[in-house]
Design a protein around this motif. Sequence first.
Motif, PDB file in Angstrom:
ATOM      1  N   THR A  22       0.809  -1.227   0.000  1.00 53.38           N
ATOM      2  CA  THR A  22       0.000   0.000   0.000  1.00 53.38           C
ATOM      3  C   THR A  22       0.835   1.268   0.000  1.00 53.38           C
ATOM      4  OG1 THR A  22      -0.120   0.130   2.434  1.00 53.38           O
ATOM      5  CG2 THR A  22      -1.767  -1.240   1.323  1.00 53.38           C
ATOM      6  N   ARG A  52      -0.073   5.236  -1.147  1.00 52.53           N
ATOM      7  CA  ARG A  52      -0.090   6.289  -0.128  1.00 52.53           C
ATOM      8  C   ARG A  52       0.804   7.456  -0.537  1.00 52.53           C
ATOM      9  NH1 ARG A  52       2.205   4.340   4.203  1.00 52.53           N
ATOM     10  NH2 ARG A  52       2.315   2.097   3.804  1.00 52.53           N
ATOM     11  N   THR A 109      -8.925  10.432  -1.512  1.00 53.11           N
ATOM     12  CA  THR A 109      -9.388   9.192  -0.881  1.00 53.11           C
ATOM     13  C   THR A 109      -8.588   8.019  -1.421  1.00 53.11           C
ATOM     14  OG1 THR A 109     -11.638  10.012  -0.551  1.00 53.11           O
ATOM     15  CG2 THR A 109     -11.352   7.630  -0.594  1.00 53.11           C
ATOM     16  N   LEU A 110      -8.168   7.142  -0.543  1.00 55.90           N
ATOM     17  CA  LEU A 110      -7.529   5.895  -0.934  1.00 55.90           C
ATOM     18  C   LEU A 110      -8.575   4.797  -0.998  1.00 55.90           C
ATOM     19  CD1 LEU A 110      -4.185   5.952   1.056  1.00 55.90           C
ATOM     20  CD2 LEU A 110      -4.385   5.318  -1.352  1.00 55.90           C
ATOM     21  N   VAL A 150      -9.120   1.041  -0.924  1.00 59.68           N
ATOM     22  CA  VAL A 150      -8.261  -0.003  -0.362  1.00 59.68           C
ATOM     23  C   VAL A 150      -8.975  -1.350  -0.354  1.00 59.68           C
ATOM     24  CG1 VAL A 150      -6.887  -0.628   1.657  1.00 59.68           C
ATOM     25  CG2 VAL A 150      -7.256   1.778   1.113  1.00 59.68           C
ATOM     26  N   VAL A 175      -3.604   0.478   6.038  1.00 59.60           N
ATOM     27  CA  VAL A 175      -3.666   1.841   5.524  1.00 59.60           C
ATOM     28  C   VAL A 175      -4.201   2.807   6.576  1.00 59.60           C
ATOM     29  CG1 VAL A 175      -4.758   3.331   3.800  1.00 59.60           C
ATOM     30  CG2 VAL A 175      -3.856   1.100   3.130  1.00 59.60           C
ATOM     31  N   GLN A 208     -10.228   7.279   3.460  1.00 58.54           N
ATOM     32  CA  GLN A 208     -10.120   5.872   3.064  1.00 58.54           C
ATOM     33  C   GLN A 208     -11.509   5.291   2.809  1.00 58.54           C
ATOM     34  OE1 GLN A 208      -7.657   3.497   5.658  1.00 58.54           O
ATOM     35  NE2 GLN A 208      -8.828   1.630   5.262  1.00 58.54           N
TER      36      GLN A 208
END
Length: 505
Positions: A255, A259, A274-275, A277, A285, A294
């Motif tokens: 990850t 990031r 926004t990640l 995941v 994360v 997230q």
Amino acid sequence: MSELLTSAQMRTVEQAAMAAGQGSGLDLMERAGRGAVDAVFEAWPELAQGARRALVICGPGNNGGDGFVIARLLHGRGWHVSLRLFGDPSSLPADARRNHDRWAELGAVEPVDGDLPEVDIVFDSLFGTGLTRPVEGQLAVFQKSLDGRYDDATKRVAVDLPSGLCADSGKVLGCALRADLTVTFHAAKPGQYLAHGPAHCGRVIVKPIGVDATPDGPIARLTEPPHSSVIDKTENAHKYAHGHVLVLSGGPGKTGAARLTARGALRIGAGLVTLGVPPDAAQEVASQITAIMQTTIADAAALGEQLEDDRLNVLALGPGLGTGEAQGALVETALGAGRLTVLDADALTLIGRAPGLFERLHEGCVLTPHAGEFARVFPNIAERLNADPTEGPAYSKIDATRDAAERAGCTVLFKGPDTVIAAPGGRAFVNSAQYARSAPWLGSAGTGDVLAGFVAGLLARGLEPLDAAATAARLHVDCALRFGPGLISEDLPETLPAVLRHLTR
């Protein structure tokens, strides 16, 4: 001037300028020779004090004509000048022959195969922008003897280009001399910033020769510092007015790259980042982020649901993503959404494997390959670029990136010390991390992931894809230069605020 003019474009400029009465061929040659001498004294002021010794090596064309002017001007300052000519004086172009004759009234014209004298400076005026065939045979032997004859105490100046270097591509045609200083005229040439060009040019000074004309065809340009208005946020606007970037992450243990991309996008000014995941990486994360948001994206279907939110205006995917079937489906869904999309790393590998994904690329995409990824996505173009040149002008990295952009129908940012950014239609920029902007510490894991984030953040801010990519590349190097040696990828986003504060308002 940030323009990079090819050999053909430079010829067009000179011919148009002469037709417009801006000077004859002799006038331009005189201005070039004087500009070269002036540049030398600017670079090494100590040489302007007293008489010195110079070797001027002239070739069979107009570049040799510039050399005759240089020899005459230095002789007029009391210098002892040795002049060597490659070729037959009777075969010189008319203007070069006239300057040959003017010099011959002052000093000897010797062949290149004689013993080389002790000198303080060597002027390479053998070949300029018009070289079309490799340097070989007797001339190659002579060029190698030059390298062996003079040590670092003897300064070397290339007139327009180091002989043997292709003006358009920076590739070496046969063999090429190396210079401490290259004095070029009117505008820089692409080959001075591409491939082997910087290693052979040493330093580049551009001197005007009194011409003002528009060249044919699209012009590549060096990136320049962006105006602060590119980055400044609109007063009284909310975060969604500055865009929302969704970055897709890989699974557990992979990850970090995403990031870095997300951090780069946020630092350069995206309103929200926004990640996305996978469920099994959510805890990893969540423990590493604060300002970045997230969301869980388990598969392509989940991504499709996320993209129902129109406020997600930019996607970034590829760093650490993985190259399996499930990741291919994510890329397919992302491309099908038609959003502004940055594709890097694993996403490029997937596109290179699957013609169907390549066909889904659209004008809102930015591809950010390094050389290996470029070859996976554009194998035929890469093969042509990497081939040893047999004639000039050789196929250049600018040519290759333009061709890739046309084929893909979107912007391509081809990374390297000589990063080239091009869009369909021919607009192109060169972002050079060379000469005074050399930043070798960018050769570190993760720096490309941050660059992808910079591009995504600027897209979110509203820049067009080509401008976003060129600006991001420029700021990426600016951050590296400001931080200096010891840089690691995490340092780039944290150095960016100081770089942005110094932009000219």
